[in-house]
Design a protein around this motif. Structure first.
Motif, PDB file in Angstrom:
ATOM      1  N   VAL A 117      -0.366   1.548  -1.091  1.00 39.84           N
ATOM      2  CA  VAL A 117       0.887   2.282  -1.211  1.00 39.84           C
ATOM      3  C   VAL A 117       1.042   3.175   0.007  1.00 39.84           C
ATOM      4  O   VAL A 117       0.129   3.911   0.374  1.00 39.84           O
ATOM      5  N   GLY A 118       2.200   3.074   0.649  1.00 34.79           N
ATOM      6  CA  GLY A 118       2.543   3.941   1.778  1.00 34.79           C
ATOM      7  C   GLY A 118       3.843   4.656   1.473  1.00 34.79           C
ATOM      8  O   GLY A 118       4.490   4.392   0.452  1.00 34.79           O
ATOM      9  N   PRO A 119       4.253   5.567   2.338  1.00 42.39           N
ATOM     10  CA  PRO A 119       5.478   6.335   2.088  1.00 42.39           C
ATOM     11  C   PRO A 119       6.747   5.472   2.010  1.00 42.39           C
ATOM     12  O   PRO A 119       7.674   5.799   1.275  1.00 42.39           O
ATOM     13  N   GLU A 120       6.766   4.341   2.737  1.00 44.89           N
ATOM     14  CA  GLU A 120       7.975   3.521   2.775  1.00 44.89           C
ATOM     15  C   GLU A 120       7.765   2.080   2.321  1.00 44.89           C
ATOM     16  O   GLU A 120       8.691   1.270   2.365  1.00 44.89           O
ATOM     17  N   SER A 121       6.547   1.752   1.906  1.00 47.78           N
ATOM     18  CA  SER A 121       6.278   0.383   1.485  1.00 47.78           C
ATOM     19  C   SER A 121       5.051   0.340   0.595  1.00 47.78           C
ATOM     20  O   SER A 121       4.312   1.316   0.480  1.00 47.78           O
ATOM     21  N   LEU A 122       4.867  -0.813  -0.034  1.00 46.09           N
ATOM     22  CA  LEU A 122       3.629  -1.076  -0.771  1.00 46.09           C
ATOM     23  C   LEU A 122       3.280  -2.541  -0.622  1.00 46.09           C
ATOM     24  O   LEU A 122       4.127  -3.363  -0.286  1.00 46.09           O
ATOM     25  N   ILE A 123       2.017  -2.845  -0.834  1.00 46.24           N
ATOM     26  CA  ILE A 123       1.552  -4.227  -0.736  1.00 46.24           C
ATOM     27  C   ILE A 123       1.194  -4.706  -2.138  1.00 46.24           C
ATOM     28  O   ILE A 123       0.433  -4.054  -2.857  1.00 46.24           O
ATOM     29  N   VAL A 124       1.750  -5.845  -2.490  1.00 43.98           N
ATOM     30  CA  VAL A 124       1.525  -6.473  -3.791  1.00 43.98           C
ATOM     31  C   VAL A 124       0.665  -7.711  -3.562  1.00 43.98           C
ATOM     32  O   VAL A 124       0.920  -8.498  -2.643  1.00 43.98           O
ATOM     33  N   GLU A 125      -0.350  -7.877  -4.411  1.00 46.63           N
ATOM     34  CA  GLU A 125      -1.234  -9.042  -4.372  1.00 46.63           C
ATOM     35  C   GLU A 125      -1.037  -9.826  -5.661  1.00 46.63           C
ATOM     36  O   GLU A 125      -1.055  -9.245  -6.743  1.00 46.63           O
ATOM     37  N   ALA A 126      -0.855 -11.143  -5.533  1.00 44.74           N
ATOM     38  CA  ALA A 126      -0.671 -11.982  -6.719  1.00 44.74           C
ATOM     39  C   ALA A 126      -1.394 -13.297  -6.523  1.00 44.74           C
ATOM     40  O   ALA A 126      -1.496 -13.810  -5.409  1.00 44.74           O
ATOM     41  N   THR A 127      -1.901 -13.832  -7.620  1.00 46.77           N
ATOM     42  CA  THR A 127      -2.462 -15.178  -7.620  1.00 46.77           C
ATOM     43  C   THR A 127      -1.715 -15.986  -8.666  1.00 46.77           C
ATOM     44  O   THR A 127      -1.235 -15.442  -9.659  1.00 46.77           O
ATOM     45  N   GLY A 128      -1.627 -17.270  -8.427  1.00 44.98           N
ATOM     46  CA  GLY A 128      -0.966 -18.117  -9.410  1.00 44.98           C
ATOM     47  C   GLY A 128      -0.537 -19.435  -8.808  1.00 44.98           C
ATOM     48  O   GLY A 128      -0.845 -19.757  -7.664  1.00 44.98           O
ATOM     49  N   SER A 129       0.203 -20.169  -9.611  1.00 45.05           N
ATOM     50  CA  SER A 129       0.724 -21.462  -9.166  1.00 45.05           C
ATOM     51  C   SER A 129       1.777 -21.221  -8.085  1.00 45.05           C
ATOM     52  O   SER A 129       2.361 -20.132  -8.000  1.00 45.05           O
ATOM     53  N   PRO A 130       2.041 -22.228  -7.265  1.00 47.10           N
ATOM     54  CA  PRO A 130       3.062 -22.059  -6.232  1.00 47.10           C
ATOM     55  C   PRO A 130       4.418 -21.632  -6.798  1.00 47.10           C
ATOM     56  O   PRO A 130       5.112 -20.807  -6.205  1.00 47.10           O
TER      57      PRO A 130
END
Length: 168
Positions: A117-130
């Motif tokens: 998490v940053g002041p202007e963005s965040l990083i999302v991690e996901a796993t799964g089917s295409p």
């Protein structure tokens, strides 16, 4: 129309094997959509997962050519009905105090995790089917995708049967 096919390849763990396999595709003008490699439960044996597009006769040619490579032990075309496919996606999304909660809740709908998490963005991690990963991207896109990276597909057949005997 060309269909998407997933091939699982068992091979000896040798230097340059991925280069040799991808070279075979290049020489015959076959396009690779995704390639991943990793160790297996048997020491000295690696498994490559390659996703390609093509007609059935093209996939048969690819399989025959792969089987001719010396370190290749076995090539299997995965049945889409009985195969579990997974990929990893990391996506940096624009998120500030006004929309951060919405972005986080959207990620949770897909069982994705916020890993930074940053002041202007965040990083999302996901796993799964295409298809699941694409659906997540479709939901996050209106917030503003700043950057994304997606791993290759890894696949395994359902059920008790293994591609290779458990131990040599």
């Amino acid at each position: 129309m060309a269909q998407r096919h997933t091939l699982s390849i068992l091979c000896q763990d040798e230097d340059g094997i991925i280069s040799r396999v991808s070279g075979m595709f290049t020489r015959r003008a076959f396009s690779i959509l995704s390639i991943s490699s990793g160790r297996t439960e048997v020491e000295g044996i690696n498994r490559l997962t390659i996703v390609v597009e093509g007609e059935d006769h093209v996939i048969e040619q690819i399989t025959k050519q792969l089987n001719k490579l010396i370190p290749v032990i076995k090539v299997t075309r995965q049945d889409p009905e009985t195969t579990v496919e997974r990929g990893l996606l990391m996506v940096k999304v624009s998120a500030d105090a006004t929309n951060r909660t919405q972005v986080v809740e959207s990620a949770k709908l897909f069982r994705a995790h916020v890993v930074d998490v940053g002041p202007e963005s965040l990083i999302v991690e996901a796993t799964g089917s295409p298809s699941k990963l694409q659906a997540l991207l479709d939901i996050l896109e209106p917030f503003g995708i700043r950057e994304l990276v997606e791993s290759s597909i890894t696949a395994m057949s359902r059920g008790p049967k293994a591609m290779y005997p458990s131990k040599l």
